[in-house]
Design a protein around this motif. Structure first.
Motif, PDB file in Angstrom:
ATOM      1  N   VAL B  94       0.830  -1.215   0.000  1.00 52.20           N
ATOM      2  CA  VAL B  94       0.000   0.000   0.000  1.00 52.20           C
ATOM      3  C   VAL B  94       0.862   1.263   0.000  1.00 52.20           C
ATOM      4  CG1 VAL B  94      -1.952  -1.091   1.153  1.00 52.20           C
ATOM      5  CG2 VAL B  94      -0.163  -0.053   2.526  1.00 52.20           C
ATOM      6  N   ALA B  95       0.359   2.288  -0.646  1.00 49.16           N
ATOM      7  CA  ALA B  95       1.045   3.584  -0.643  1.00 49.16           C
ATOM      8  C   ALA B  95      -0.004   4.688  -0.674  1.00 49.16           C
ATOM      9  CB  ALA B  95       1.990   3.696  -1.833  1.00 49.16           C
ATOM     10  N   HIS B  96       0.379   5.853  -0.185  1.00 49.71           N
ATOM     11  CA  HIS B  96      -0.580   6.947  -0.015  1.00 49.71           C
ATOM     12  C   HIS B  96       0.183   8.257  -0.227  1.00 49.71           C
ATOM     13  CE1 HIS B  96      -4.138   8.375   2.756  1.00 49.71           C
ATOM     14  NE2 HIS B  96      -3.904   9.248   1.788  1.00 49.71           N
ATOM     15  N   GLU B  97      -0.301   9.069  -1.116  1.00 47.12           N
ATOM     16  CA  GLU B  97       0.412  10.302  -1.466  1.00 47.12           C
ATOM     17  C   GLU B  97      -0.570  11.437  -1.672  1.00 47.12           C
ATOM     18  OE1 GLU B  97       4.803  10.450  -2.750  1.00 47.12           O
ATOM     19  OE2 GLU B  97       3.210  11.943  -2.715  1.00 47.12           O
ATOM     20  N   SER B  98      -0.005  12.625  -1.789  1.00 43.20           N
ATOM     21  CA  SER B  98      -0.842  13.764  -2.153  1.00 43.20           C
ATOM     22  C   SER B  98      -0.344  14.334  -3.473  1.00 43.20           C
ATOM     23  CB  SER B  98      -0.746  14.847  -1.089  1.00 43.20           C
ATOM     24  OG  SER B  98       0.579  15.323  -1.017  1.00 43.20           O
ATOM     25  N   HIS B  99      -1.228  14.929  -4.215  1.00 39.08           N
ATOM     26  CA  HIS B  99      -0.827  15.678  -5.411  1.00 39.08           C
ATOM     27  C   HIS B  99      -1.635  16.962  -5.439  1.00 39.08           C
ATOM     28  CE1 HIS B  99       1.501  14.853  -9.278  1.00 39.08           C
ATOM     29  NE2 HIS B  99       2.284  14.594  -8.268  1.00 39.08           N
ATOM     30  N   ASN B 100      -1.535  17.696  -4.331  1.00 37.19           N
ATOM     31  CA  ASN B 100      -2.408  18.840  -4.110  1.00 37.19           C
ATOM     32  C   ASN B 100      -2.061  20.037  -4.989  1.00 37.19           C
ATOM     33  OD1 ASN B 100      -3.305  17.141  -2.113  1.00 37.19           O
ATOM     34  ND2 ASN B 100      -2.261  18.211  -0.461  1.00 37.19           N
ATOM     35  N   HIS B 101      -0.820  20.503  -4.891  1.00 37.26           N
ATOM     36  CA  HIS B 101      -0.459  21.710  -5.639  1.00 37.26           C
ATOM     37  C   HIS B 101      -0.594  21.525  -7.140  1.00 37.26           C
ATOM     38  CE1 HIS B 101       1.978  23.691  -2.145  1.00 37.26           C
ATOM     39  NE2 HIS B 101       0.710  23.528  -1.878  1.00 37.26           N
ATOM     40  N   PRO B 102      -0.080  20.430  -7.711  1.00 36.77           N
ATOM     41  CA  PRO B 102      -0.236  20.267  -9.163  1.00 36.77           C
ATOM     42  C   PRO B 102      -1.703  20.253  -9.585  1.00 36.77           C
ATOM     43  CG  PRO B 102       1.357  18.705  -8.303  1.00 36.77           C
ATOM     44  CD  PRO B 102       0.718  19.356  -7.119  1.00 36.77           C
TER      45      PRO B 102
END
Lengths: 275, 761
Positions: B94-102
């Motif tokens: 499992v992995a969890h990330e953010s891509h908020n700014h882009p």
């Protein structure tokens, strides 16, 4: 024919339903193998009894969905095998490839008579995933090896596509009607051209079409995603909903086949009949 | 010019995020003015995004160990044991990330690359990726920035479907929430999961064998361009304006699909031959990071030749080739003698150069015994630094200062259940999410049992032939976040756990993504600390396997989520929980089944309506007293729900969250079969807003009266709330609300607001 029929699944760059399609075939008592787009020799040498073009986004849907894959060398082999009467099934992107290669409706060799155009829904564009209901055209049930066991019931299956609207020219209305294999209807079997019963604006509510001989079937819904009863949504109404409840109650839910299995089981039955 | 001035000038003119002190530290390491490539490499390595320099000391609070954990936080993805089948052990990755700014700047591309990046993290552990979830937070679609928020929402959903559907990874839902605090800074968190045979886990460092024989570095995938140059730095600073689009990468799911097939083929080939190798995806910092980390974590050096890197734009400077974040690339460390066969698989068997101009696999470096990171380009040495410094990292202790929100409750709480229910069902937060999900392919791979919305968590059956099911849910409530940052963390875990438990699955692991404002501000850093403490407290209580905590096995910190005006987003800890059910056919959905069955309320309702959907929607007040986190009780309730499922007596289960018990009841009715509509009639008058609308954690369970009567020693937190009817309505002895009349509105509400722009009230 082989003692256990071999069904080839063709993997194009961008296919993404090849593995579950292969499982569906194996679980119907046939043999199956996935061939990469450039394994022409291996495919020819293994002499498959039938071919499936699975769903996905072959060649990134460049030009039009299915257009580039239809020109791949491996399709020459599928084309000639189909002309010889071998069963061929195209699911979703596979259906788009069959249409782009002219194999369906196939009225004239090599001519493209139909198209799978972008979904047409008022106020909405792009991809659409949802469960639909289908019924099988009577003639198709008799002549198409993928449909022999589908029966007269309403078949729930999922669709997942952005370009699934069958288009014919108006002058071909009658002929297109005779190529109809699967048509969208509501849960009670009543056809309508309105969304969501017809989920993409398809001509004559077509969900699947075949060639005149019936051995080549192009369908937009995904039978491999409804092969098992447990793949059905809990809310599915009607006969299949009842059957789903029953398999849950009887403890056989994991191993009970669902409506999508009918297509693969039909083929297995077809081969048994030939033998 | 002094070295210090030279460094200052370099920071300014290269738009680096590093401080002068950090640059001086780097100059000390290399003993001279750093090269441009070194500056950009360390700027990335020491960015908040990669180094966790502000957060690391706080993240130590999270429980990361349990006997099921195979790989905890630290590598690209976390791994836990899942199931044994057919002679093999299968692990969950499992992995969890953010891509908020882009996503705020370029919603379609930003959201697409968000999925692209997170699935690479799972792929590179050797897994097949079998699901992704999107946890989305947008600005108020009907507020002052509504037009922009709606456009961003549309763009993000488009990016998700265009990428995820083509990739062939089923979308397992996630959640979508709206809050004006995200008007200038949306959140796009992405979770990805997959499965790997335990004996075929791949690690992201060059193996020890490389000390004995010559290993080389193969770069595979898309040709390098200048996209995403400075991406990690971009993610680690305030979002200033939307001119920073160059820092957003461009994704290509088609190439990724072919690459994934080829990778699996290559990994199988190497395992079958018994060859040890290292494998890592290219993310932040591009070639520079992947090459240096593969070497450094294996205690070796590496010499990289940038002249060998396939590029799609001529004459790129060294630092751009080395640090651009071009998507769809991996680095593979293999023995030199086998490299030709590996290249053949990518370039001949899978014809990558034919399918995408310039794509393919190429040897670009050789591992060395001397522990130096050396990069050559056009006959010059453009980087030369001891590898130990690259992974050393830096840590800051940030100041924090409590800034609690005063508790202010509304003066009166009018209660008109039919009207209140209708308002909530038609609010943007209470409306059906099906318009969003209708764009996603949730069924590719043929493993999906419960799609988004059918149960509290999606359930897949990932290993063909094996009955073990995986349930997954991601949660986080911004309305709790802005009122109490500690409880936001605790309830994010609590709700995700409840969602998984409601399907009958036992939580086995969790991931988190911590989305906050500027950590250099003391009040923001306090919010962050509170959130982590809340998550930690909940995880310590909610491990349901034995006495161990629920382990956090992977995660991400995203700071600087705020607008140019300086307002931080609401504290937004977002947690995903993964659960296992040994026999997936026992899992429960939310749809009401049988008239006459009882509706059992699990968990007494408490007067804690702060941040509730009722307060916001029906009386226009956010309140202040949010639900307490009662860990021991949550745990006992979860155990009870799981026991009911195991015993096969629960016919449908739904957790109580937004909108309280009445909304949960309505959602269960709406989920019933269209040809067998069901409703609920409550046993009492039901005119108390606390009973109806409180979001105190709990569950509703449908079961037969016989099953209820057969339960011995009923725990105190149980009561009979009502029963199932064959009328499509929610009712009590005093009121009724027919659902048919609002069904279409409830289902299409988001479609009409977001996609059709029907926003006039």
């Amino acid at each position: 024919m082989k003692s256990v029929p071999l069904v080839a699944v063709i993997q194009f760059p961008g296919s993404n339903c090849e593995y579950e399609t292969k499982r569906g075939i194996l679980n119907s008592g046939m043999d199956s193998c996935i061939y990469r787009w450039n394994q022409c020799r291996e495919l020819r040498d293994s002499q498959p009894d039938a071919y499936v073009l699975p769903g996905g986004f072959s060649f990134q849907d460049r030009v039009r969905a299915g257009a580039v894959a239809a020109k791949e060398r491996i399709m020459d082999l599928v084309f000639s095998e189909a002309a010889g009467g071998k069963p061929v099934l195209g699911i979703c992107n596979g259906a788009q490839i069959l249409v782009e290669s002219g194999m369906v409706p196939g009225w004239e060799r090599g001519r493209i008579e139909s198209a799978l155009a972008a979904n047409h829904i008022s106020g909405r564009s792009g991809y659409l995933s949802r469960w639909v209901f289908l019924h099988v055209a009577a003639k198709a049930q008799q002549i198409c090896p993928w449909l022999g066991k589908t029966g007269n019931g309403i078949i729930p299956l999922p669709i997942a596509h952005a370009e699934g609207r069958f288009v014919f020219s108006e002058e071909n209305r009658e002929r297109a009607s005779s190529s109809a294999a699967l048509k969208y209807c509501d849960e009670k079997g009543i056809e309508s051209s309105d969304y969501p019963v017809n989920p993409n604006g398809s001509f004559l509510n077509l969900a699947g079409i075949m060639n005149d001989r019936g051995n080549v079937l192009a369908m937009m819904p995904h039978p491999e995603r409804a092969f098992w009863m447990w793949q059905l949504p809990p809310w599915i109404p009607g006969e299949w909903g009842d059957r789903r409840d029953q398999s849950l109650r009887s403890g056989s839910h994991a191993d009970t086949k669902g409506p999508g299995s009918l297509f693969f089981m039909s083929l297995a039955d077809h081969f048994r009949g030939e033998r | 010019m002094s070295l210090s001035d030279e460094l200052k000038e370099a920071i300014r003119h290269r738009s680096l995020a590093m401080t002068l002190e950090e640059a001086e530290k780097l100059a000390g390491y290399v003993g001279r003015m750093p090269t441009p490539l070194e500056l950009h490499l360390f700027d990335t390595m020491w960015s908040e995004h990669c180094s966790y320099k502000s957060s690391r000391s706080v993240l130590k609070l999270l429980p990361t160990h349990a006997s099921s954990v195979v790989v905890g936080p630290g590598e690209d993805a976390g791994i836990v044991k899942f199931a044994d089948h057919d002679g093999f052990s299968w692990d969950l990755v499992v992995a969890h990330e953010s891509h908020n700014h882009p996503s705020q700047v370029l919603p379609v591309e930003g959201a697409a690359t968000g999925i692209g990046g997170i699935v690479r993290d799972v792929y590179c552990m050797g897994a097949r990726v079998t699901g992704s979830l999107d946890l989305l937070r947008f600005g108020d679609p009907l507020g002052n920035s509504g037009e922009k928020s709606r456009a961003i929402c549309r763009g993000v959903v488009e990016g998700i479907w265009k990428y995820g559907n083509a990739l062939g990874v089923p979308n397992l839902g996630g959640d979508t929430r709206f809050h004006e605090g995200y008007d200038d800074n949306c959140l796009v968190n992405v979770v990805s999961l997959g499965f790997v045979r335990h004996d075929r886990i791949v690690h992201s460092f060059v193996p020890a064998e490389a000390h004995e024989e010559q290993y080389v570095l193969i770069l595979v995938g898309k040709p390098t361009d200048d996209t995403g140059f400075g991406g990690a730095t971009f993610a680690s600073a305030d979002l200033k304006d939307e001119s920073e689009k160059g820092a957003v990468q461009v994704a290509d799911p088609f190439l990724k699909r072919v690459l994934s097939e080829a990778n699996l083929n290559v990994l199988d080939f190497l395992f079958d031959r018994g060859i040890k190798f290292g494998f890592k995806d290219l993310g932040a910092g591009g070639i520079a990071c992947v090459t240096s980390e593969l070497a450094a974590h294996g205690n070796l050096g590496i010499e990289v030749n940038l002249d060998l890197v396939p590029v799609s734009i001529p004459d790129l400077p060294s630092e751009v080739i080395a640090c651009a974040e071009t998507q769809e690339r991996y680095g593979l460390a293999v023995p030199e003698w086998i490299s030709a066969e590996v290249l053949e698989i990518y370039n001949e068997k899978y014809e990558m150069p034919r399918l995408f101009p310039g794509a393919g696999a190429t040897v670009i470096g050789t591992f060395t015994g001397e522990p130096f990171y050396r990069v050559l380009h056009r006959g010059k040495e453009v980087a030369n630094t001891p590898v130990e410094y690259i992974t050393e990292g830096i840590v800051y202790d940030r100041n924090w200062e409590p800034s609690p929100v005063p508790v202010i409750e509304p003066d009166s709480r009018p209660c008109h259940p039919p009207l209140d229910l209708k308002r909530m069902l038609l609010s943007v937060d209470g409306a059906s999410r099906s318009p969003v999900w209708s764009y996603y392919d949730s069924e590719v791979q043929g493993i999906t049992h419960f799609r988004p919305g059918e149960a509290d968590a999606c359930v897949i059956v990932p290993i063909p032939g094996c009955r073990a099911g995986l349930a997954v849910s991601g949660d986080g409530n911004p309305w709790i976040g802005e009122l109490d940052p500690f409880l936001a963390g605790a309830h994010a875990v609590g709700e995700a756990v409840r969602n998984v438990v409601a399907t009958g699955a036992t939580p086995i692991a969790a991931t988190d993504c911590l989305n906050y404002g500027n950590p250099e501000k003391a009040d923001v850093f306090w919010q962050f600390r509170q959130g982590v403490e809340g998550i930690a407290a909940a995880c310590m209580e909610l491990g349901l396997e034995g006495e161990e905590p629920l382990p956090i096995v992977s995660g991400n910190v995203s700071f600087y989520n705020q607008s140019s005006k300086g307002g931080a987003v609401p504290p937004s800890p977002i947690v995903a929980v993964f659960g296992r059910i040994d026999d997936f056919t026992k899992s429960t959905d939310i749809s009401l089944k049988e008239p006459g069955n009882l509706i059992i309320l699990v968990g007494d309702r408490k007067d804690e309506l702060g941040g509730s959907l009722y307060y916001r929607t029906c009386i226009g007040h956010r309140g202040g007293r949010v639900p307490a986190f009662r860990g021991k009780l949550e745990r006992e309730m979860a155990r009870f729900v799981l026991a009911c499922c195991e015993a096969g007596i629960s016919r449908s289960v739904h957790d109580i969250s937004d909108g309280g018990m009445i909304l949960a009841a309505a959602e269960m009715a709406i989920a019933s079969r269209p040809d067998a509509r069901r409703g609920i009639v409550f046993d009492t008058e039901m005119l108390d807003p606390v009973i109806l609308y409180s979001e105190t954690p709990g569950y509703l369970i449908e079961m037969s009266r016989e099953s209820w009567d057969a339960i011995e020693n009923k725990p105190e937190f149980l009561s009979v709330a009502g029963r199932v009817t064959d009328e499509f309505r929610i009712a009590s002895s005093r009121w009724k609300m027919d659902l048919l009349e609002i069904l279409e509105d409830h289902t299409s509400r988001l479609d009409r607001i977001i996609w059709r722009e029907e926003v006039t009230e």
